[in-house]
Design an enzyme around this catalytic site. Structure first.
Site, short mmCIF file in Angstrom:
data_model
loop_
_atom_site.label_atom_id
_atom_site.label_comp_id
_atom_site.label_asym_id
_atom_site.label_seq_id
_atom_site.Cartn_x
_atom_site.Cartn_y
_atom_site.Cartn_z
N LYS A 59 50.97 47.16 29.20
CA LYS A 59 51.15 46.19 30.30
C LYS A 59 52.55 45.58 30.24
O LYS A 59 53.21 45.41 31.27
CB LYS A 59 50.08 45.09 30.21
CG LYS A 59 48.70 45.59 30.64
CD LYS A 59 47.56 44.62 30.31
CE LYS A 59 46.21 45.28 30.65
NZ LYS A 59 45.04 44.48 30.29
N GLN A 103 43.87 39.10 27.25
CA GLN A 103 43.25 40.39 26.98
C GLN A 103 41.86 40.19 26.37
O GLN A 103 41.69 39.39 25.44
CB GLN A 103 44.16 41.21 26.03
CG GLN A 103 43.69 42.63 25.78
CD GLN A 103 43.71 43.51 27.03
OE1 GLN A 103 44.52 43.33 27.94
NE2 GLN A 103 42.80 44.47 27.08
N ASP A 126 43.89 38.73 36.76
CA ASP A 126 42.75 39.58 36.41
C ASP A 126 41.57 39.33 37.35
O ASP A 126 40.61 40.10 37.34
CB ASP A 126 42.29 39.26 34.97
CG ASP A 126 42.63 40.35 33.98
OD1 ASP A 126 42.76 41.51 34.41
OD2 ASP A 126 42.76 40.03 32.79
N1 GUN Z 1 39.71 44.39 28.53
C1 GUN Z 1 39.24 45.53 29.10
N2 GUN Z 1 39.60 45.59 30.40
C2 GUN Z 1 40.31 44.48 30.65
C3 GUN Z 1 40.96 44.00 31.82
O1 GUN Z 1 40.94 44.59 32.90
N3 GUN Z 1 41.61 42.81 31.67
C4 GUN Z 1 41.61 42.12 30.49
N4 GUN Z 1 42.24 40.96 30.45
N5 GUN Z 1 41.03 42.55 29.41
C5 GUN Z 1 40.38 43.73 29.48
#
Ligand code: GUN
Length: 304
Positions: A59, A103, A126
């Site tokens: 990311k 995350q 998100d």
């Molecule tokens: N963990 C697994 N998928 C995601 C996601 O799309 N966003 C975040 N923040 N954590 C995750």
């Protein structure tokens, strides 16, 4: 006599995501020209889960490549919840930051809902804040979770209008299954959400013109569970145990080779949904930046 093998069209999520990222990079430079600053994304990692580290690294790189500002924060796995909450509140007030992502998963001593709901809804790239989840469920404009939005883009790219199709979403998580179902409803699909407790899962899956698999179980969905001609979106990313050469592979929730003989189109793993999640995160960050910028312009006009 030769038999003709049916082989599904492979939906190239990697190429689609690359195109989207190029387009976002152009829009980021226009944003910069117009407003004299770059959109910024803050990513918070708690603990040392290896998969989470990989995702956060990817990311960060994608943010830079799109010309956006990246801010990364790492905490050890036993950090107190209040420290994470304090950082989020600081980032909520930081003008350079348009998007905040924590995350997941978080360690068990941290209240995930409380942490996610501390993020300002305008910076919730998100789409996990309860306000954004509620707005999505009500059909109102909101920041939408990245993975399901990426799946929807691939579906519309492949099928055009989804109206009237029966979509079966396998999995009921807040991250994928539930928002995916809401997006498909908005596109006038008939939607079924199936899950690990559903009775006769093969029969439910077989009723789907569209199948979105998001259960996290390698190869659960077999080829003969699918309706011939179905479009299959595989969200699963499962690592196999090591084979005789000591190598492991990433596989989806769908038995890919079997499914290719029945489905009309299918996303591969890797190279399907995965790259879309990051591209949509960048898109959401730009959307949040533009929305914040117009809010501050409105403020200027309203409070002279
Ligand atoms: N963990 C697994 N998928 C995601 C996601 O799309 N966003 C975040 N923040 N954590 C995750």
């Amino acid at each position: 006599m030769r038999t003709t093998e049916v082989t599904a069209h492979i939906i190239d999520g990697k190429a689609f995501a690359a195109g989207l990222r190029e387009q976002i990079a152009c829009e980021v430079s226009q944003f910069q020209e117009q407003f004299g600053r770059t959109p910024g994304l803050a990513v918070i990692l708690v603990g040392d889960d290896p998969a989470s580290r990989v995702y956060v690294g990817a990311k960060g790189r994608a943010t830079q490549e799109a010309g956006m500002g990246g801010f990364e924060f790492s905490f050890s796995k036993d950090v107190g919840q209040s420290e994470v909450v304090t950082l989020i509140k600081e980032l909520n007030n930081d003008e350079r930051v348009d998007g905040i992502l924590v995350q997941l998963p978080l360690p068990p001593h941290i209240d995930t809902s409380l942490v996610l709901d501390t993020i300002s809804p305008e910076k919730d790239v998100d789409g996990f804040h309860m306000l954004n989840a509620g707005r999505l469920a009500c059909g109102l404009p909101s920041l939408v979770p990245c993975t399901p939005l990426g799946c929807l883009m691939l579906l519309e790219h492949t099928l055009g209008s989804l109206a009237g199709l029966h979509a079966v979403v396998v999995g009921r998580s807040n991250i994928v299954g539930k928002p995916m179902a809401q997006l498909l409803l908005q596109r006038d699909c008939t939607v079924t959400i199936a899950h690990s407790r559903s009775r006769d899962l093969p029969a439910v899956v077989r009723s789907g013109d569209i199948v979105v698999a998001a259960v996290g179980r390698a190869g659960l969905i077999r080829g003969d569970w699918l309706k011939p001609g179905a479009t299959v979106i595989d969200v699963g990313i499962n690592r196999t145990s090591t084979d005789a050469d000591g190598k492991s592979r990433l596989v989806g929730d769908v038995a890919f080779d079997e499914a290719c003989e029945v489905a009309s189109s299918i996303t591969p793993v890797p190279g399907g949904v995965g790259p879309m999640t990051i591209a949509v995160l960048l898109k959401n960050t730009l959307t949040a930046a533009i929305a914040r910028q117009s809010l501050s312009l409105e403020k200027v006009q309203v409070d002279p």
